[in-house]
Structure formats: C-alpha cells, structure tokens
Design a protein around this motif. Structure first.
Motif, PDB file in Angstrom:
ATOM      1  N   GLU A  33       3.680  11.358 -19.529  1.00  0.00           N
ATOM      2  CA  GLU A  33       3.250  11.608 -18.146  1.00  0.00           C
ATOM      3  C   GLU A  33       1.966  12.426 -18.136  1.00  0.00           C
ATOM      4  OE1 GLU A  33       6.467  13.473 -16.056  1.00  0.00           O
ATOM      5  OE2 GLU A  33       7.476  11.567 -15.688  1.00  0.00           O
ATOM      6  N   ALA A  34       1.864  13.391 -19.039  1.00  0.00           N
ATOM      7  CA  ALA A  34       0.658  14.206 -19.128  1.00  0.00           C
ATOM      8  C   ALA A  34      -0.551  13.343 -19.478  1.00  0.00           C
ATOM      9  CB  ALA A  34       0.837  15.325 -20.156  1.00  0.00           C
ATOM     10  N   ALA A  35      -0.378  12.432 -20.418  1.00  0.00           N
ATOM     11  CA  ALA A  35      -1.478  11.548 -20.798  1.00  0.00           C
ATOM     12  C   ALA A  35      -1.906  10.685 -19.614  1.00  0.00           C
ATOM     13  CB  ALA A  35      -1.067  10.684 -21.983  1.00  0.00           C
ATOM     14  N   ASP A  36      -0.931  10.151 -18.871  1.00  0.00           N
ATOM     15  CA  ASP A  36      -1.248   9.322 -17.701  1.00  0.00           C
ATOM     16  C   ASP A  36      -1.995  10.125 -16.640  1.00  0.00           C
ATOM     17  OD1 ASP A  36      -0.044   7.110 -18.827  1.00  0.00           O
ATOM     18  OD2 ASP A  36       1.819   7.304 -17.663  1.00  0.00           O
ATOM     19  N   LEU A  37      -1.497  11.328 -16.363  1.00  0.00           N
ATOM     20  CA  LEU A  37      -2.129  12.150 -15.331  1.00  0.00           C
ATOM     21  C   LEU A  37      -3.519  12.613 -15.756  1.00  0.00           C
ATOM     22  CD1 LEU A  37       1.017  14.116 -14.198  1.00  0.00           C
ATOM     23  CD2 LEU A  37      -0.338  12.583 -12.771  1.00  0.00           C
ATOM     24  N   ALA A  38      -3.702  12.957 -17.019  1.00  0.00           N
ATOM     25  CA  ALA A  38      -5.032  13.346 -17.508  1.00  0.00           C
ATOM     26  C   ALA A  38      -5.992  12.165 -17.361  1.00  0.00           C
ATOM     27  CB  ALA A  38      -4.961  13.812 -18.957  1.00  0.00           C
ATOM     28  N   ILE A  64      -8.521  19.264  -9.867  1.00  0.00           N
ATOM     29  CA  ILE A  64      -8.227  17.850  -9.609  1.00  0.00           C
ATOM     30  C   ILE A  64      -6.813  17.525 -10.097  1.00  0.00           C
ATOM     31  CG2 ILE A  64      -8.869  15.475 -10.187  1.00  0.00           C
ATOM     32  CD1 ILE A  64     -11.787  16.572 -10.467  1.00  0.00           C
ATOM     33  N   ALA A  65      -6.465  18.021 -11.273  1.00  0.00           N
ATOM     34  CA  ALA A  65      -5.144  17.754 -11.848  1.00  0.00           C
ATOM     35  C   ALA A  65      -4.036  18.333 -10.970  1.00  0.00           C
ATOM     36  CB  ALA A  65      -5.066  18.325 -13.262  1.00  0.00           C
ATOM     37  N   ARG A  66      -4.254  19.506 -10.383  1.00  0.00           N
ATOM     38  CA  ARG A  66      -3.226  20.101  -9.514  1.00  0.00           C
ATOM     39  C   ARG A  66      -2.904  19.180  -8.341  1.00  0.00           C
ATOM     40  NH1 ARG A  66      -6.119  24.768 -10.574  1.00  0.00           N
ATOM     41  NH2 ARG A  66      -4.971  26.183 -11.920  1.00  0.00           N
ATOM     42  N   GLY A  67      -3.939  18.593  -7.747  1.00  0.00           N
ATOM     43  CA  GLY A  67      -3.706  17.656  -6.650  1.00  0.00           C
ATOM     44  C   GLY A  67      -2.899  16.454  -7.105  1.00  0.00           C
ATOM     45  N   LEU A  68      -3.225  15.944  -8.282  1.00  0.00           N
ATOM     46  CA  LEU A  68      -2.474  14.812  -8.820  1.00  0.00           C
ATOM     47  C   LEU A  68      -1.041  15.214  -9.170  1.00  0.00           C
ATOM     48  CD1 LEU A  68      -5.209  13.157 -11.062  1.00  0.00           C
ATOM     49  CD2 LEU A  68      -4.311  12.306  -8.895  1.00  0.00           C
ATOM     50  N   LEU A  69      -0.860  16.439  -9.648  1.00  0.00           N
ATOM     51  CA  LEU A  69       0.481  16.927  -9.963  1.00  0.00           C
ATOM     52  C   LEU A  69       1.341  17.028  -8.707  1.00  0.00           C
ATOM     53  CD1 LEU A  69      -0.308  19.656 -12.630  1.00  0.00           C
ATOM     54  CD2 LEU A  69       1.193  17.672 -12.955  1.00  0.00           C
ATOM     55  N   VAL A  70       0.756  17.525  -7.628  1.00  0.00           N
ATOM     56  CA  VAL A  70       1.501  17.619  -6.365  1.00  0.00           C
ATOM     57  C   VAL A  70       1.951  16.219  -5.941  1.00  0.00           C
ATOM     58  CG1 VAL A  70       1.280  18.131  -3.894  1.00  0.00           C
ATOM     59  CG2 VAL A  70       0.444  19.775  -5.587  1.00  0.00           C
ATOM     60  N   ASP A  71       1.028  15.255  -6.003  1.00  0.00           N
ATOM     61  CA  ASP A  71       1.393  13.875  -5.673  1.00  0.00           C
ATOM     62  C   ASP A  71       2.496  13.364  -6.592  1.00  0.00           C
ATOM     63  OD1 ASP A  71      -0.585  13.912  -3.738  1.00  0.00           O
ATOM     64  OD2 ASP A  71      -2.024  12.747  -4.911  1.00  0.00           O
ATOM     65  N   HIS A  72       2.380  13.659  -7.868  1.00  0.00           N
ATOM     66  CA  HIS A  72       3.367  13.228  -8.866  1.00  0.00           C
ATOM     67  C   HIS A  72       4.750  13.822  -8.558  1.00  0.00           C
ATOM     68  CE1 HIS A  72       5.136  12.408 -12.809  1.00  0.00           C
ATOM     69  NE2 HIS A  72       5.440  13.685 -12.883  1.00  0.00           N
ATOM     70  N   SER A  76       8.098  11.893  -7.423  1.00  0.00           N
ATOM     71  CA  SER A  76       9.320  12.033  -8.220  1.00  0.00           C
ATOM     72  C   SER A  76      10.491  12.463  -7.352  1.00  0.00           C
ATOM     73  CB  SER A  76       9.105  13.048  -9.350  1.00  0.00           C
ATOM     74  OG  SER A  76       8.142  12.583 -10.255  1.00  0.00           O
ATOM     75  N   GLU A  77      10.254  13.370  -6.427  1.00  0.00           N
ATOM     76  CA  GLU A  77      11.323  13.826  -5.530  1.00  0.00           C
ATOM     77  C   GLU A  77      11.785  12.691  -4.623  1.00  0.00           C
ATOM     78  OE1 GLU A  77      14.234  15.981  -3.811  1.00  0.00           O
ATOM     79  OE2 GLU A  77      13.094  16.508  -5.598  1.00  0.00           O
ATOM     80  N   LEU A  78      10.848  11.929  -4.087  1.00  0.00           N
ATOM     81  CA  LEU A  78      11.217  10.783  -3.265  1.00  0.00           C
ATOM     82  C   LEU A  78      12.024   9.769  -4.081  1.00  0.00           C
ATOM     83  CD1 LEU A  78       8.039  10.019  -1.137  1.00  0.00           C
ATOM     84  CD2 LEU A  78      10.333  10.475  -0.279  1.00  0.00           C
ATOM     85  N   GLU A  79      11.580   9.546  -5.314  1.00  0.00           N
ATOM     86  CA  GLU A  79      12.271   8.600  -6.184  1.00  0.00           C
ATOM     87  C   GLU A  79      13.695   9.061  -6.481  1.00  0.00           C
ATOM     88  OE1 GLU A  79      10.726   6.107 -10.029  1.00  0.00           O
ATOM     89  OE2 GLU A  79       9.389   7.600  -9.166  1.00  0.00           O
ATOM     90  N   VAL A 103      10.889  -0.632  -0.995  1.00  0.00           N
ATOM     91  CA  VAL A 103      11.331   0.493  -0.167  1.00  0.00           C
ATOM     92  C   VAL A 103      10.725   1.792  -0.685  1.00  0.00           C
ATOM     93  CG1 VAL A 103      13.335   1.875   0.527  1.00  0.00           C
ATOM     94  CG2 VAL A 103      13.434  -0.616   0.653  1.00  0.00           C
ATOM     95  N   LEU A 104      10.740   1.993  -2.004  1.00  0.00           N
ATOM     96  CA  LEU A 104      10.154   3.208  -2.573  1.00  0.00           C
ATOM     97  C   LEU A 104       8.669   3.308  -2.239  1.00  0.00           C
ATOM     98  CD1 LEU A 104      10.437   5.769  -4.233  1.00  0.00           C
ATOM     99  CD2 LEU A 104      10.018   4.384  -6.286  1.00  0.00           C
ATOM    100  N   GLU A 105       7.941   2.214  -2.369  1.00  0.00           N
ATOM    101  CA  GLU A 105       6.513   2.223  -2.018  1.00  0.00           C
ATOM    102  C   GLU A 105       6.312   2.547  -0.545  1.00  0.00           C
ATOM    103  OE1 GLU A 105       4.858  -1.510  -3.300  1.00  0.00           O
ATOM    104  OE2 GLU A 105       5.284  -1.075  -5.407  1.00  0.00           O
ATOM    105  N   ALA A 106       7.158   1.994   0.320  1.00  0.00           N
ATOM    106  CA  ALA A 106       7.067   2.288   1.756  1.00  0.00           C
ATOM    107  C   ALA A 106       7.359   3.763   2.025  1.00  0.00           C
ATOM    108  CB  ALA A 106       8.030   1.398   2.539  1.00  0.00           C
ATOM    109  N   LEU A 107       8.375   4.313   1.351  1.00  0.00           N
ATOM    110  CA  LEU A 107       8.693   5.733   1.520  1.00  0.00           C
ATOM    111  C   LEU A 107       7.522   6.614   1.098  1.00  0.00           C
ATOM    112  CD1 LEU A 107      12.375   5.804   0.223  1.00  0.00           C
ATOM    113  CD2 LEU A 107      11.596   6.199   2.581  1.00  0.00           C
ATOM    114  N   ILE A 108       6.867   6.251   0.021  1.00  0.00           N
ATOM    115  CA  ILE A 108       5.711   7.024  -0.462  1.00  0.00           C
ATOM    116  C   ILE A 108       4.579   6.964   0.559  1.00  0.00           C
ATOM    117  CG2 ILE A 108       3.905   7.095  -2.233  1.00  0.00           C
ATOM    118  CD1 ILE A 108       6.181   6.246  -4.225  1.00  0.00           C
ATOM    119  N   LYS A 109       4.328   5.797   1.113  1.00  0.00           N
ATOM    120  CA  LYS A 109       3.268   5.669   2.125  1.00  0.00           C
ATOM    121  C   LYS A 109       3.609   6.473   3.380  1.00  0.00           C
ATOM    122  CE  LYS A 109       1.467   1.209   0.672  1.00  0.00           C
ATOM    123  NZ  LYS A 109       1.339  -0.215   1.006  1.00  0.00           N
ATOM    124  N   ILE A 110       4.868   6.423   3.795  1.00  0.00           N
ATOM    125  CA  ILE A 110       5.290   7.194   4.970  1.00  0.00           C
ATOM    126  C   ILE A 110       5.126   8.687   4.695  1.00  0.00           C
ATOM    127  CG2 ILE A 110       7.307   7.853   6.363  1.00  0.00           C
ATOM    128  CD1 ILE A 110       8.251   4.869   5.967  1.00  0.00           C
TER     129      ILE A 110
END
Length: 168
Positions: A33-38, A64-72, A76-79, A103-110
């Motif tokens: 996950e770290a490699a993907d986020l980097a 920049i990474a902090r913003g991506l981590l928050v999204d991540h 993860s919590e939604l998932e 449904v998961l993609e829709a939840l993320i967009k919402i």
C-alpha cells in the motif's frame, strides 16, 4: 507537460521516493500500500499544472501524501462498513461481486460529494434526505433562519446534481 516540470519530478522521485515510501509505510503499516500511495504522489505531481515545489521537498511530498492517506483511510473505512453490511446479508439476497464493486464506488463518490459540503450544509442535507426532516425543523435544530436552512438543503441538492451530471 514541460520538460522542466518533468525533470523536477524525476529529480524528486530519484532523491526522495525511497524516503517517501518508508514514511508512508509507517503510516499504513503495509509495504505494498505504501508503494502504491508513494507512486500516486508522483502521479499527482505529474498531473499538476503548477510548478513543482523543490525548496522543501520532503515537506511538500509528505503534504501531498497526507491528503492521499486521508482518502485511503476514508475509502478503507467505507469498504469495511460495506463488507460488514454484506456479512449480515443473507446469501440469497447478497449482490453479485460486480454489483458489490458498483455500490462501493457509488458510496465513495457520495462520501466525496458530502465531504465537499460545509458542515452545516452537509448536516441539513442529510437530515432532509435521510430523516425526512423539513426545513423548519432543520432551521430550529441548527439555530438558523428558515431561509438559511432552505439554502443549505438546496446547496446539497445542487452538489448532488453537479456530481451526477459532471459539472464538478
């Protein structure tokens, strides 16, 4: 993309990618996950139109990474929540794997749309949509005028419309 910007990103990558990956790994506890986020940090840099900041590269990259981590973490919590709902769903009523992802993609967009709203607007919109509250009730609960409550709910609806029809 300008050659200068590409060269700046290449230099940042060469000089700081390993450090950034390690920093993110400490946050997420997982090397892949770290490699993907980097990687996503540098993709985001390449996609920007602005000049890349190079004075404080590690501070810049970690911001920049902090913003991506928050999204991540939000994703993860939604998932996890969605998987918990699915676990309680009788097998014969469970959606197909394709529908689960939709449904998961829709939840993320919402979630992203709701996050873009100011807190009072989000609260008013959610009360109206999920609890069926009317604007006078929302105004009373929020301690605002009726006109303000109506504007809040309308703003939430406009944001939904914009997301649905691609205006955002």
């Amino acid at each position: 993309m300008s050659v200068t910007k590409q060269a700046q990103v290449e230099t940042l990558y060469a000089d700081h990618h390993g450090w950034l990956r390690g920093w993110i790994r400490k946050q997420v506890g997982n090397s892949s996950e770290a490699a993907d986020l980097a990687h996503d940090v540098f993709l985001r840099l390449l996609g920007r139109t602005a000049v890349v900041e190079t004075r404080e590269p590690r501070a810049y990259l970690s911001t920049i990474a902090r913003g991506l981590l928050v999204d991540h973490w939000r994703r993860s919590e939604l998932e996890r929540t969605w998987l918990a709902v699915l676990a309680r769903t009788p097998e014969e009523l469970a959606p197909s794997p394709e529908n689960r992802m939709l449904v998961l993609e829709a939840l993320i967009k919402i979630d992203q749309m709701l996050d873009s709203l100011k807190p009072k607007v989000r609260q008013a919109f959610l009360w109206a949509q999920l609890e069926g509250m009317r604007c006078p009730q929302i105004a009373e609960r929020l301690g605002v005028s009726l006109a303000t409550a109506e504007r809040y709910v309308a703003a939430g609806l406009r944001q939904c419309y914009a997301h649905r029809f691609g205006d955002v």
